[in-house]
Design a protein around this motif. Structure first.
Motif, mmCIF file in Angstrom:
data_model
loop_
_atom_site.group_PDB
_atom_site.id
_atom_site.type_symbol
_atom_site.label_atom_id
_atom_site.label_comp_id
_atom_site.label_asym_id
_atom_site.label_seq_id
_atom_site.Cartn_x
_atom_site.Cartn_y
_atom_site.Cartn_z
ATOM 1 N N LYS A 98 0.838 -1.201 0.000
ATOM 2 C CA LYS A 98 0.000 0.000 0.000
ATOM 3 C C LYS A 98 0.871 1.249 0.000
ATOM 4 C CE LYS A 98 -4.238 -0.646 1.920
ATOM 5 N NZ LYS A 98 -5.197 -0.494 3.003
ATOM 6 N N ILE A 99 0.315 2.318 -0.532
ATOM 7 C CA ILE A 99 0.943 3.632 -0.564
ATOM 8 C C ILE A 99 0.040 4.566 0.226
ATOM 9 C CG2 ILE A 99 1.799 5.494 -2.062
ATOM 10 C CD1 ILE A 99 3.173 2.745 -2.507
ATOM 11 N N ALA A 100 0.622 5.441 1.073
ATOM 12 C CA ALA A 100 -0.214 6.302 1.922
ATOM 13 C C ALA A 100 0.369 7.708 2.043
ATOM 14 C CB ALA A 100 -0.364 5.687 3.305
ATOM 15 N N GLY A 116 -4.920 6.443 1.307
ATOM 16 C CA GLY A 116 -4.078 5.847 0.265
ATOM 17 C C GLY A 116 -4.651 4.503 -0.118
ATOM 18 N N GLY A 117 -3.844 3.672 -0.731
ATOM 19 C CA GLY A 117 -4.366 2.367 -1.115
ATOM 20 C C GLY A 117 -3.373 1.537 -1.893
ATOM 21 N N LYS A 118 -3.921 0.489 -2.506
ATOM 22 C CA LYS A 118 -3.103 -0.478 -3.229
ATOM 23 C C LYS A 118 -2.768 0.017 -4.629
ATOM 24 C CE LYS A 118 -5.486 -4.200 -0.887
ATOM 25 N NZ LYS A 118 -6.511 -5.188 -1.068
ATOM 26 N N ALA A 143 -1.811 -2.333 -11.463
ATOM 27 C CA ALA A 143 -0.752 -2.897 -12.307
ATOM 28 C C ALA A 143 0.136 -1.814 -12.900
ATOM 29 C CB ALA A 143 -1.367 -3.731 -13.413
ATOM 30 N N SER A 144 1.414 -1.946 -12.684
ATOM 31 C CA SER A 144 2.481 -1.106 -13.245
ATOM 32 C C SER A 144 2.452 0.356 -12.801
ATOM 33 C CB SER A 144 2.516 -1.196 -14.776
ATOM 34 O OG SER A 144 1.437 -0.485 -15.360
ATOM 35 N N GLU A 145 1.664 0.702 -11.779
ATOM 36 C CA GLU A 145 1.675 2.072 -11.266
ATOM 37 C C GLU A 145 2.929 2.318 -10.432
ATOM 38 O OE1 GLU A 145 -2.673 4.012 -10.403
ATOM 39 O OE2 GLU A 145 -1.923 2.615 -8.906
ATOM 40 N N THR A 146 3.437 3.538 -10.493
ATOM 41 C CA THR A 146 4.508 3.955 -9.597
ATOM 42 C C THR A 146 3.883 4.380 -8.268
ATOM 43 O OG1 THR A 146 4.388 6.272 -10.262
ATOM 44 C CG2 THR A 146 5.849 4.836 -11.570
ATOM 45 N N ASP A 147 4.730 4.568 -7.267
ATOM 46 C CA ASP A 147 4.231 5.065 -5.980
ATOM 47 C C ASP A 147 3.525 6.407 -6.178
ATOM 48 O OD1 ASP A 147 5.532 2.857 -4.939
ATOM 49 O OD2 ASP A 147 6.744 3.998 -3.514
ATOM 50 N N GLU A 148 4.151 7.295 -6.947
ATOM 51 C CA GLU A 148 3.589 8.626 -7.192
ATOM 52 C C GLU A 148 2.214 8.531 -7.858
ATOM 53 O OE1 GLU A 148 4.825 11.624 -10.524
ATOM 54 O OE2 GLU A 148 6.155 11.925 -8.800
ATOM 55 N N GLN A 149 2.079 7.675 -8.850
ATOM 56 C CA GLN A 149 0.792 7.513 -9.541
ATOM 57 C C GLN A 149 -0.266 6.939 -8.609
ATOM 58 O OE1 GLN A 149 2.406 5.054 -12.665
ATOM 59 N NE2 GLN A 149 2.321 6.713 -14.174
ATOM 60 N N THR A 150 0.124 5.966 -7.789
ATOM 61 C CA THR A 150 -0.816 5.363 -6.843
ATOM 62 C C THR A 150 -1.291 6.395 -5.825
ATOM 63 O OG1 THR A 150 0.293 3.222 -7.073
ATOM 64 C CG2 THR A 150 -1.140 3.506 -5.152
ATOM 65 N N LEU A 151 -0.350 7.140 -5.256
ATOM 66 C CA LEU A 151 -0.704 8.153 -4.269
ATOM 67 C C LEU A 151 -1.658 9.185 -4.867
ATOM 68 C CD1 LEU A 151 -0.028 9.071 -1.321
ATOM 69 C CD2 LEU A 151 1.630 10.619 -2.372
ATOM 70 N N THR A 152 -1.341 9.673 -6.041
ATOM 71 C CA THR A 152 -2.160 10.688 -6.709
ATOM 72 C C THR A 152 -3.564 10.166 -6.993
ATOM 73 O OG1 THR A 152 -0.176 11.657 -7.683
ATOM 74 C CG2 THR A 152 -2.269 12.201 -8.727
ATOM 75 N N ARG A 153 -3.663 8.963 -7.561
ATOM 76 C CA ARG A 153 -4.968 8.390 -7.891
ATOM 77 C C ARG A 153 -5.797 8.114 -6.644
ATOM 78 N NH1 ARG A 153 -6.448 3.519 -7.375
ATOM 79 N NH2 ARG A 153 -4.338 2.653 -7.377
ATOM 80 N N GLU A 154 -5.199 7.462 -5.663
ATOM 81 C CA GLU A 154 -5.936 7.079 -4.461
ATOM 82 C C GLU A 154 -6.446 8.293 -3.684
ATOM 83 O OE1 GLU A 154 -7.057 4.321 -3.094
ATOM 84 O OE2 GLU A 154 -6.187 2.843 -4.442
ATOM 85 N N LEU A 155 -5.622 9.332 -3.562
ATOM 86 C CA LEU A 155 -6.050 10.500 -2.790
ATOM 87 C C LEU A 155 -7.137 11.279 -3.517
ATOM 88 C CD1 LEU A 155 -4.916 11.345 0.041
ATOM 89 C CD2 LEU A 155 -3.620 9.600 -1.130
ATOM 90 N N HIS A 156 -7.091 11.272 -4.832
ATOM 91 C CA HIS A 156 -8.170 11.918 -5.585
ATOM 92 C C HIS A 156 -9.471 11.123 -5.426
ATOM 93 C CE1 HIS A 156 -10.026 14.496 -8.530
ATOM 94 N NE2 HIS A 156 -10.488 13.408 -9.128
ATOM 95 N N THR A 214 2.492 16.761 -7.477
ATOM 96 C CA THR A 214 3.512 15.714 -7.582
ATOM 97 C C THR A 214 4.930 16.231 -7.342
ATOM 98 O OG1 THR A 214 3.556 15.957 -9.989
ATOM 99 C CG2 THR A 214 2.116 14.249 -9.083
ATOM 100 N N ASN A 215 5.173 17.513 -7.557
ATOM 101 C CA ASN A 215 6.509 18.071 -7.323
ATOM 102 C C ASN A 215 6.857 18.156 -5.841
ATOM 103 O OD1 ASN A 215 6.853 18.458 -10.084
ATOM 104 N ND2 ASN A 215 5.964 20.496 -10.016
#
Length: 132
Positions: A6-8, A32-34, A37-50, A59-60
């Motif tokens: 998981k990414i949080a 956050g969340g899981k 497939a093939s997501e980076t930590d940054e992509q996961t964090l951004t998607r899950e929080l939205h 992201t910067n």
């Protein structure tokens, strides 16, 4: 041993940490969340929080805070959750969305309602002097 990845987001305000509770669940977790497939930590964090809180991560500003492992709540013995934690700035107003029923700012007096992984993170942040 099975491990859930998981990414949080760690968001601290007034020495309290933002937590969320999913519909039908009793425990509070870090937002956050899981990874998909093939997501980076940054992509996961951004998607899950939205998805969960209707905010947009800048992201910067994403900074790695630490990785923590603990027994996964509600899973069989031997299943661990690995939570990779980041801090980041965001735009938008925090509000529960999708599966999230409630958000709450918690401190060490709330250990009875948080996940085992969150307890480890609380201890880490307390040792760093960021929370009481």
């Amino acid at each position: 041993m099975k491990e859930i990845d998981k990414i949080a987001l760690i968001e601290i305000k007034n020495r309290q940490i933002l937590h969320v509770r999913s519909k039908g669940k009793l425990k509070f977790y870090l937002p956050g969340g899981k990874r998909e497939a093939s997501e980076t930590d940054e992509q996961t964090l951004t998607r899950e929080l939205h998805e969960e809180l209707s905010i947009n991560i800048n992201t910067n500003t994403i900074k790695y805070l630490g990785t923590f492992k603990a027994p996964a709540d509600g899973k069989a013995d031997g299943v661990l959750v690995k939570i990779t934690c980041y801090t980041a700035e965001y735009t938008g107003n925090l509000k529960p969305a999708n599966e999230i029923e409630e958000l709450r700012w918690l401190n060490n007096s709330n250990l009875d309602i948080i996940s085992e992984a969150s307890k480890k993170i609380f201890e880490f942040l307390k040792q760093k002097g960021e929370i009481d």
